[in-house]
Design a protein around this motif. Sequence first.
Motif, PDB file in Angstrom:
ATOM      1  N   CYS A  55      58.191  48.016  34.380  1.00  0.00           N
ATOM      2  CA  CYS A  55      57.317  48.733  35.308  1.00  0.00           C
ATOM      3  C   CYS A  55      56.690  47.820  36.359  1.00  0.00           C
ATOM      4  O   CYS A  55      55.880  48.278  37.171  1.00  0.00           O
ATOM      5  CB  CYS A  55      56.221  49.459  34.523  1.00  0.00           C
ATOM      6  N   TRP A 105      54.183  48.599  39.656  1.00  0.00           N
ATOM      7  CA  TRP A 105      52.843  48.005  39.770  1.00  0.00           C
ATOM      8  C   TRP A 105      52.679  47.314  41.117  1.00  0.00           C
ATOM      9  O   TRP A 105      51.644  47.458  41.780  1.00  0.00           O
ATOM     10  CB  TRP A 105      52.621  47.028  38.620  1.00  0.00           C
ATOM     11  N   TYR A 148      53.926  55.040  38.554  1.00  0.00           N
ATOM     12  CA  TYR A 148      53.641  53.922  37.658  1.00  0.00           C
ATOM     13  C   TYR A 148      53.308  54.418  36.246  1.00  0.00           C
ATOM     14  O   TYR A 148      53.819  53.895  35.253  1.00  0.00           O
ATOM     15  CB  TYR A 148      52.491  53.086  38.216  1.00  0.00           C
ATOM     16  N   TYR A 149      52.482  55.469  36.146  1.00  0.00           N
ATOM     17  CA  TYR A 149      52.144  56.025  34.834  1.00  0.00           C
ATOM     18  C   TYR A 149      53.378  56.620  34.149  1.00  0.00           C
ATOM     19  O   TYR A 149      53.527  56.521  32.942  1.00  0.00           O
ATOM     20  CB  TYR A 149      51.051  57.076  34.947  1.00  0.00           C
ATOM     21  N   LEU A 155      55.293  53.874  32.603  1.00  0.00           N
ATOM     22  CA  LEU A 155      54.657  53.368  31.383  1.00  0.00           C
ATOM     23  C   LEU A 155      54.806  54.319  30.203  1.00  0.00           C
ATOM     24  O   LEU A 155      55.105  53.894  29.085  1.00  0.00           O
ATOM     25  CB  LEU A 155      53.161  53.125  31.629  1.00  0.00           C
ATOM     26  N   HIS A 156      54.605  55.632  30.433  1.00  0.00           N
ATOM     27  CA  HIS A 156      54.456  56.571  29.318  1.00  0.00           C
ATOM     28  C   HIS A 156      55.584  57.593  29.169  1.00  0.00           C
ATOM     29  O   HIS A 156      55.680  58.234  28.123  1.00  0.00           O
ATOM     30  CB  HIS A 156      53.125  57.309  29.450  1.00  0.00           C
TER      31      HIS A 156
END
Length: 106
Positions: free
Chosen positions: A14, A18, A47-48, A51-52
């Motif tokens: 990621c 970022w 970005y989220y 990550l998830h």
Amino acid sequence: MASGYGLAGGPSRCFPFWQELLACYVVNTDADDMSGGKKCLPVLEDYYECLHHKKEAARTRALQHAYRRAEAAHPRENAPKAGTIRNLGLLGKEEDTKSVLSATKK
């Protein structure tokens, strides 16, 4: 990973997202006015997601649900019965085994 390094020692997966998020904040905000950060919401969302994986997981669940619904609407035509499947491989049930095996080869 929290350290910013990936499993192989390079940048994390990621890290490009970022960097893009930071660049957006640098371009759109200054020390006195933070209102330009609203322009960075799509980049923050990307970005989220990196990550998830919440959107990807929701999409996968929806596809699986649709597939199961379609399967339930159109059951297999020549599916063997549960009793026939239980008889497979047992002594004295060779006829059942042959009939099931011949039906699956069609």
